[in-house]
Design a protein around this motif. Structure first.
Motif, PDB file in Angstrom:
ATOM      1  N   LEU A 120       0.828  -1.195   0.000  1.00 15.60           N
ATOM      2  CA  LEU A 120       0.000   0.000   0.000  1.00 15.60           C
ATOM      3  C   LEU A 120       0.863   1.245   0.000  1.00 15.60           C
ATOM      4  O   LEU A 120       1.953   1.257   0.589  1.00 15.60           O
ATOM      5  N   GLN A 121       0.366   2.308  -0.619  1.00 16.40           N
ATOM      6  CA  GLN A 121       1.072   3.586  -0.633  1.00 16.40           C
ATOM      7  C   GLN A 121       0.067   4.716  -0.597  1.00 16.40           C
ATOM      8  O   GLN A 121      -0.787   4.831  -1.473  1.00 16.40           O
ATOM      9  N   ALA A 122       0.196   5.555   0.423  1.00 11.30           N
ATOM     10  CA  ALA A 122      -0.692   6.710   0.560  1.00 11.30           C
ATOM     11  C   ALA A 122      -0.126   7.908  -0.180  1.00 11.30           C
ATOM     12  O   ALA A 122       1.098   8.069  -0.293  1.00 11.30           O
ATOM     13  N   SER A 123      -1.021   8.755  -0.682  1.00 10.51           N
ATOM     14  CA  SER A 123      -0.614   9.982  -1.359  1.00 10.51           C
ATOM     15  C   SER A 123      -1.725  11.009  -1.245  1.00 10.51           C
ATOM     16  O   SER A 123      -2.840  10.689  -0.809  1.00 10.51           O
ATOM     17  N   GLY A 124      -1.420  12.239  -1.633  1.00  7.93           N
ATOM     18  CA  GLY A 124      -2.433  13.280  -1.676  1.00  7.93           C
ATOM     19  C   GLY A 124      -2.330  14.326  -0.580  1.00  7.93           C
ATOM     20  O   GLY A 124      -3.142  15.257  -0.540  1.00  7.93           O
ATOM     21  N   GLY A 125      -1.359  14.172   0.298  1.00  6.42           N
ATOM     22  CA  GLY A 125      -1.202  15.153   1.359  1.00  6.42           C
ATOM     23  C   GLY A 125      -0.733  16.494   0.835  1.00  6.42           C
ATOM     24  O   GLY A 125      -0.355  16.640  -0.323  1.00  6.42           O
ATOM     25  N   GLY A 126      -0.777  17.493   1.699  1.00  7.66           N
ATOM     26  CA  GLY A 126      -0.322  18.820   1.325  1.00  7.66           C
ATOM     27  C   GLY A 126      -0.683  19.822   2.401  1.00  7.66           C
ATOM     28  O   GLY A 126      -1.086  19.448   3.505  1.00  7.66           O
ATOM     29  N   ALA A 161      -3.000   3.567  -2.827  1.00  4.17           N
ATOM     30  CA  ALA A 161      -2.882   2.671  -3.972  1.00  4.17           C
ATOM     31  C   ALA A 161      -2.335   1.327  -3.526  1.00  4.17           C
ATOM     32  O   ALA A 161      -1.360   1.266  -2.774  1.00  4.17           O
ATOM     33  N   ALA A 162      -2.946   0.264  -4.010  1.00  7.42           N
ATOM     34  CA  ALA A 162      -2.539  -1.086  -3.628  1.00  7.42           C
ATOM     35  C   ALA A 162      -1.963  -1.835  -4.810  1.00  7.42           C
ATOM     36  O   ALA A 162      -2.362  -1.623  -5.959  1.00  7.42           O
ATOM     37  N   SER A 163      -1.020  -2.686  -4.532  1.00  2.59           N
ATOM     38  CA  SER A 163      -0.508  -3.620  -5.534  1.00  2.59           C
ATOM     39  C   SER A 163      -0.650  -5.018  -4.971  1.00  2.59           C
ATOM     40  O   SER A 163      -0.645  -5.218  -3.767  1.00  2.59           O
ATOM     41  N   ALA A 223     -10.035  -0.451  -9.152  1.00  2.00           N
ATOM     42  CA  ALA A 223      -8.871   0.420  -9.279  1.00  2.00           C
ATOM     43  C   ALA A 223      -7.793   0.088  -8.259  1.00  2.00           C
ATOM     44  O   ALA A 223      -6.695   0.634  -8.320  1.00  2.00           O
ATOM     45  N   LYS A 224      -8.113  -0.806  -7.332  1.00  2.00           N
ATOM     46  CA  LYS A 224      -7.185  -1.151  -6.242  1.00  2.00           C
ATOM     47  C   LYS A 224      -6.766   0.097  -5.487  1.00  2.00           C
ATOM     48  O   LYS A 224      -5.576   0.303  -5.221  1.00  2.00           O
ATOM     49  N   GLU A 225      -7.731   0.907  -5.154  1.00  2.00           N
ATOM     50  CA  GLU A 225      -7.453   2.105  -4.387  1.00  2.00           C
ATOM     51  C   GLU A 225      -8.480   2.289  -3.270  1.00  2.00           C
ATOM     52  O   GLU A 225      -9.621   1.862  -3.388  1.00  2.00           O
ATOM     53  N   ALA A 226      -8.036   2.936  -2.224  1.00  2.00           N
ATOM     54  CA  ALA A 226      -8.914   3.383  -1.155  1.00  2.00           C
ATOM     55  C   ALA A 226      -8.712   4.888  -1.000  1.00  2.00           C
ATOM     56  O   ALA A 226      -7.663   5.423  -1.392  1.00  2.00           O
TER      57      ALA A 226
END
Length: 121
Positions: free
Chosen positions: A3-9, A22-24, A74-77
């Motif tokens: 898993l990898q989180a993104s979108g912070g700011g 995003a998941a793989s 999409a394998k996303e949360a």
């Protein structure tokens, strides 16, 4: 699964932000996905989770402001953060629970790198 989180700011108080996880791997649909956060000088705390069947749970501090969802194809949360407050400033992590339930912190065994959310007043 990984898993990898993104979108912070950096965002102003009162505004919204959407974080993605995003998941793989092939087993994503079997996992519950949880969101946790760690504020400066504090331990990591549960924020929200979505089970493999779509059941959602929220911490009291975010209920009514944050919402968690997943897109299995999409394998996303996602974690949608609304009405942000300065106290929401933290590194946000997504994690996977192979039991699929997402209701017990110690079952989250797969962790991704976090993404920093900074809320300015």
């Amino acid at each position: 699964v990984q898993l990898q989180a993104s979108g912070g700011g950096v965002v102003q108080a009162g505004r919204s932000l959407i974080l993605s996880c995003a998941a793989s791997g092939r087993a994503f649909s079997d996992y519950a996905v949880g969101w946790f956060r760690q504020a400066p000088g504090e331990g990591r705390k549960f924020v929200a989770s979505v089970s493999s069947s779509g059941t959602t749970l929220y911490a009291d501090a975010v209920r009514g402001r944050f919402s968690v969802s997943r897109d299995v194809r999409a394998k996303e949360a996602y974690l949608t953060l609304r009405s942000l407050k300065p106290e929401d400033t933290a590194v946000y992590f997504c994690a996977g629970d192979a039991t699929g339930r997402g209701n017990l912190d110690y079952n989250f065994s797969v962790w991704g790198m976090g993404t920093l959310v900074t809320v300015s007043s």
